[in-house]
Design a protein around this motif. Structure first.
Motif, PDB file in Angstrom:
ATOM      1  N   GLU A  25      -7.634  17.132  -5.643  1.00  0.00           N
ATOM      2  CA  GLU A  25      -6.988  17.092  -6.951  1.00  0.00           C
ATOM      3  C   GLU A  25      -7.909  16.469  -8.000  1.00  0.00           C
ATOM      4  N   ILE A  26      -8.630  15.424  -7.604  1.00  0.00           N
ATOM      5  CA  ILE A  26      -9.578  14.799  -8.530  1.00  0.00           C
ATOM      6  C   ILE A  26     -10.737  15.739  -8.819  1.00  0.00           C
ATOM      7  N   ALA A  27     -11.255  16.401  -7.796  1.00  0.00           N
ATOM      8  CA  ALA A  27     -12.372  17.329  -7.985  1.00  0.00           C
ATOM      9  C   ALA A  27     -11.994  18.485  -8.905  1.00  0.00           C
ATOM     10  N   ALA A  28     -10.717  18.886  -8.862  1.00  0.00           N
ATOM     11  CA  ALA A  28     -10.241  19.997  -9.689  1.00  0.00           C
ATOM     12  C   ALA A  28      -9.869  19.551 -11.097  1.00  0.00           C
ATOM     13  N   GLY A  29      -9.979  18.259 -11.378  1.00  0.00           N
ATOM     14  CA  GLY A  29      -9.628  17.754 -12.697  1.00  0.00           C
ATOM     15  C   GLY A  29      -8.137  17.579 -12.913  1.00  0.00           C
ATOM     16  N   GLU A  30      -7.364  17.574 -11.815  1.00  0.00           N
ATOM     17  CA  GLU A  30      -5.913  17.426 -11.901  1.00  0.00           C
ATOM     18  C   GLU A  30      -5.471  15.971 -11.792  1.00  0.00           C
ATOM     19  N   ALA A  31      -6.376  15.089 -11.434  1.00  0.00           N
ATOM     20  CA  ALA A  31      -6.060  13.658 -11.328  1.00  0.00           C
ATOM     21  C   ALA A  31      -7.325  12.871 -11.627  1.00  0.00           C
ATOM     22  N   ALA A  32      -7.144  11.603 -12.019  1.00  0.00           N
ATOM     23  CA  ALA A  32      -8.283  10.767 -12.396  1.00  0.00           C
ATOM     24  C   ALA A  32      -8.630   9.738 -11.327  1.00  0.00           C
ATOM     25  N   PHE A  33      -7.621   9.082 -10.763  1.00  0.00           N
ATOM     26  CA  PHE A  33      -7.868   8.034  -9.784  1.00  0.00           C
ATOM     27  C   PHE A  33      -6.637   7.868  -8.907  1.00  0.00           C
ATOM     28  N   VAL A  34      -6.783   7.096  -7.838  1.00  0.00           N
ATOM     29  CA  VAL A  34      -5.689   6.805  -6.908  1.00  0.00           C
ATOM     30  C   VAL A  34      -5.529   5.294  -6.826  1.00  0.00           C
ATOM     31  N   MET A  35      -4.282   4.822  -6.841  1.00  0.00           N
ATOM     32  CA  MET A  35      -4.010   3.400  -6.646  1.00  0.00           C
ATOM     33  C   MET A  35      -3.119   3.230  -5.418  1.00  0.00           C
ATOM     34  N   HIS A  36      -3.596   2.426  -4.471  1.00  0.00           N
ATOM     35  CA  HIS A  36      -2.821   2.060  -3.288  1.00  0.00           C
ATOM     36  C   HIS A  36      -2.180   0.708  -3.569  1.00  0.00           C
ATOM     37  N   CYS A  37      -0.862   0.654  -3.494  1.00  0.00           N
ATOM     38  CA  CYS A  37      -0.133  -0.558  -3.887  1.00  0.00           C
ATOM     39  C   CYS A  37       0.131  -1.516  -2.739  1.00  0.00           C
ATOM     40  N   GLY A  38      -0.779  -1.579  -1.785  1.00  0.00           N
ATOM     41  CA  GLY A  38      -0.720  -2.631  -0.783  1.00  0.00           C
ATOM     42  C   GLY A  38      -0.026  -2.281   0.516  1.00  0.00           C
ATOM     43  N   ASP A  39      -0.274  -3.109   1.536  1.00  0.00           N
ATOM     44  CA  ASP A  39       0.173  -2.976   2.920  1.00  0.00           C
ATOM     45  C   ASP A  39      -0.643  -1.901   3.631  1.00  0.00           C
ATOM     46  N   LEU A  40      -1.744  -2.352   4.230  1.00  0.00           N
ATOM     47  CA  LEU A  40      -2.686  -1.466   4.898  1.00  0.00           C
ATOM     48  C   LEU A  40      -2.376  -1.292   6.377  1.00  0.00           C
ATOM     49  N   PHE A  41      -1.470  -2.110   6.910  1.00  0.00           N
ATOM     50  CA  PHE A  41      -0.993  -1.974   8.277  1.00  0.00           C
ATOM     51  C   PHE A  41       0.304  -2.761   8.392  1.00  0.00           C
ATOM     52  N   LYS A  42       0.928  -2.686   9.538  1.00  0.00           N
ATOM     53  CA  LYS A  42       2.233  -3.310   9.746  1.00  0.00           C
ATOM     54  C   LYS A  42       2.130  -4.828   9.659  1.00  0.00           C
ATOM     55  N   GLY A  43       3.171  -5.472   9.100  1.00  0.00           N
ATOM     56  CA  GLY A  43       3.179  -6.914   8.925  1.00  0.00           C
ATOM     57  C   GLY A  43       3.959  -7.644  10.003  1.00  0.00           C
ATOM     58  N   SER A  44       3.991  -8.987   9.874  1.00  0.00           N
ATOM     59  CA  SER A  44       4.677  -9.792  10.884  1.00  0.00           C
ATOM     60  C   SER A  44       4.954 -11.199  10.383  1.00  0.00           C
ATOM     61  N   ALA A  45       5.565 -11.339   9.215  1.00  0.00           N
ATOM     62  CA  ALA A  45       5.996 -12.624   8.661  1.00  0.00           C
ATOM     63  C   ALA A  45       4.821 -13.468   8.168  1.00  0.00           C
ATOM     64  N   ILE A  46       5.126 -14.428   7.292  1.00  0.00           N
ATOM     65  CA  ILE A  46       4.115 -15.257   6.654  1.00  0.00           C
ATOM     66  C   ILE A  46       3.253 -15.991   7.691  1.00  0.00           C
ATOM     67  N   SER A  47       1.937 -15.878   7.555  1.00  0.00           N
ATOM     68  CA  SER A  47       0.945 -16.572   8.395  1.00  0.00           C
ATOM     69  C   SER A  47       1.059 -16.221   9.876  1.00  0.00           C
ATOM     70  N   ASN A  48       1.620 -15.047  10.184  1.00  0.00           N
ATOM     71  CA  ASN A  48       1.883 -14.733  11.589  1.00  0.00           C
ATOM     72  C   ASN A  48       1.336 -13.382  12.022  1.00  0.00           C
ATOM     73  N   ASN A  49       0.703 -12.638  11.114  1.00  0.00           N
ATOM     74  CA  ASN A  49       0.325 -11.270  11.439  1.00  0.00           C
ATOM     75  C   ASN A  49      -1.054 -11.222  12.105  1.00  0.00           C
ATOM     76  N   ARG A  50      -1.052 -11.124  13.418  1.00  0.00           N
ATOM     77  CA  ARG A  50      -2.317 -11.078  14.153  1.00  0.00           C
ATOM     78  C   ARG A  50      -2.946  -9.690  14.124  1.00  0.00           C
ATOM     79  N   ARG A  51      -2.262  -8.735  13.510  1.00  0.00           N
ATOM     80  CA  ARG A  51      -2.897  -7.434  13.264  1.00  0.00           C
ATOM     81  C   ARG A  51      -3.941  -7.542  12.157  1.00  0.00           C
ATOM     82  N   CYS A  52      -3.821  -8.586  11.352  1.00  0.00           N
ATOM     83  CA  CYS A  52      -4.728  -8.802  10.232  1.00  0.00           C
ATOM     84  C   CYS A  52      -5.944  -9.578  10.719  1.00  0.00           C
ATOM     85  N   GLN A  53      -7.043  -8.879  10.965  1.00  0.00           N
ATOM     86  CA  GLN A  53      -8.286  -9.502  11.416  1.00  0.00           C
ATOM     87  C   GLN A  53      -9.451  -8.607  11.012  1.00  0.00           C
TER      88      GLN A  53
END
Length: 330
Positions: free
Chosen positions: A70-98
């Motif tokens: 879509e960007i290459a075709a001139g139909e869009a300018a940019f993409v914004m990802h609004c957070g959460d790149l993997f599953k969470g597990s409560a404050i200070s407890n997500n061992r998936r985050c490494q």
């Protein structure tokens, strides 16, 4: 705009880096990467799980190629990802985050054109050992390096449809308290000011400061009084103090209203929702979760009388929540 993806975790994310530090195992033999939140304490903090499951594959094979086309075709300018790149597990407890899971996401999104990310709680204040009294920490610093300071996230890699390539500003100068927050971003294009802010769900250091406010104030002052509209991206909706900064800017420029669009995820709706909080203030709630991104447009009144309007549409006709969409990649 989209977010909350790839959310692989539990039975859907079993990959990890092997003991040689290079080979990626499809089914990890070193750790049980399939552990769900209820058993998260059984996963070692220093694990090498990469969580590349079905949603990772959906981003790699469908969503990113579609957005790039879509960007290459001139139909869009940019993409914004609004957070959460993997599953969470409560404050200070997500061992998936490494480091290995963050690196895997960096390598995934580095394949996308003009791709920007703002933090989500799953990879910010939920990371194991998060200290809410500090602006810094090993994993936050790594997030900033991977998704703000390293190419291609530190600048736009392709021109916008109008032919311009905006300068991407990041907050790399310390404030009065000495805090540096390159996850905050700002740029201007076609008299539109666009901000990426750090508002995450739950207890977080930045939520107790004026760092976001100072950044918006700096960006608006940098824009002068020529703005036709303003767009704010964040994982959760901004604090009232941000709207106060916008009001101060409008007053300083003569009082003529400037349309404002805020875009966030956070509450996990099954569909996107666009609401009007006042005549010139719109909020868009997004939720990709293995469905297509939301296509957001700024529509300018050609007469110059009514200012800018905002339009949102889904990129797919059928309901796609919880499954990878069938998007046209041609």
């Amino acid at each position: 705009a989209y977010g909350d993806t790839p959310y692989d975790g539990g039975r859907n994310g079993k990959t990890c880096i092997a003991e040689d530090g290079v080979t990626e195992e499809e089914v990890c033999t070193r750790f049980d990467c399939s552990l769900d939140n209820i058993s998260m304490s059984e996963l070692p903090v220093n694990n090498t799980c990469t969580y590349k499951g079905k949603e990772y594959e959906c981003n790699r094979d469908i969503l990113i190629p579609y957005m790039n086309s879509e960007i290459a075709a001139g139909e869009a300018a940019f993409v914004m990802h609004c957070g959460d790149l993997f599953k969470g597990s409560a404050i200070s407890n997500n061992r998936r985050c490494q480091p290995h899971s963050l690196k895997g996401r960096q390598e995934l999104f580095a394949n996308a054109t003009n791709f920007l990310i703002v933090p989500g709680d799953n990879e910010w204040n939920e990371c194991y050992g998060y200290d809410p009294s500090s602006n810094d920490g090993d994993l936050r610093d790594l997030w900033r390096q991977y998704f703000a300071l390293d190419p291609p996230f530190n600048q736009f890699s392709a021109p916008f449809p109008r032919g311009d390539t905006p300068t991407l500003h990041r907050k790399t100068t310390p404030n009065a308290g000495g805090d540096v927050n390159p996850e905050l971003l700002y740029f201007e294009t076609n008299d539109i000011a666009i901000f990426g802010l750090n508002y995450v769900t739950g207890e977080a250091y930045i939520n107790t400061t004026t760092i976001n406010d100072e950044w918006v104030e700096w960006g608006l002052n940098n824009s002068g009084c020529s703005l036709k509209s303003i767009i704010l991206f964040s994982q959760r909706p901004p604090n009232q103090s941000i709207y106060d900064k916008v009001d101060e800017y409008i007053d300083s420029c003569g009082g003529t209203s400037v349309p404002l669009l805020t875009i966030s995820g956070d509450i996990h709706p099954s569909n996107y929702c666009m609401t009007k909080t006042s005549p010139d203030r719109i909020h868009l709630t997004i939720e990709a979760f293995r469905s297509g991104p939301i296509y957001v447009s700024v529509v300018r009144d050609p007469t110059g009388v009514n200012g800018d309007f905002f339009h949102a549409s889904d990129t797919q006709e059928e309901s796609g929540n919880h499954r990878c969409p069938d998007l046209d990649l041609e």
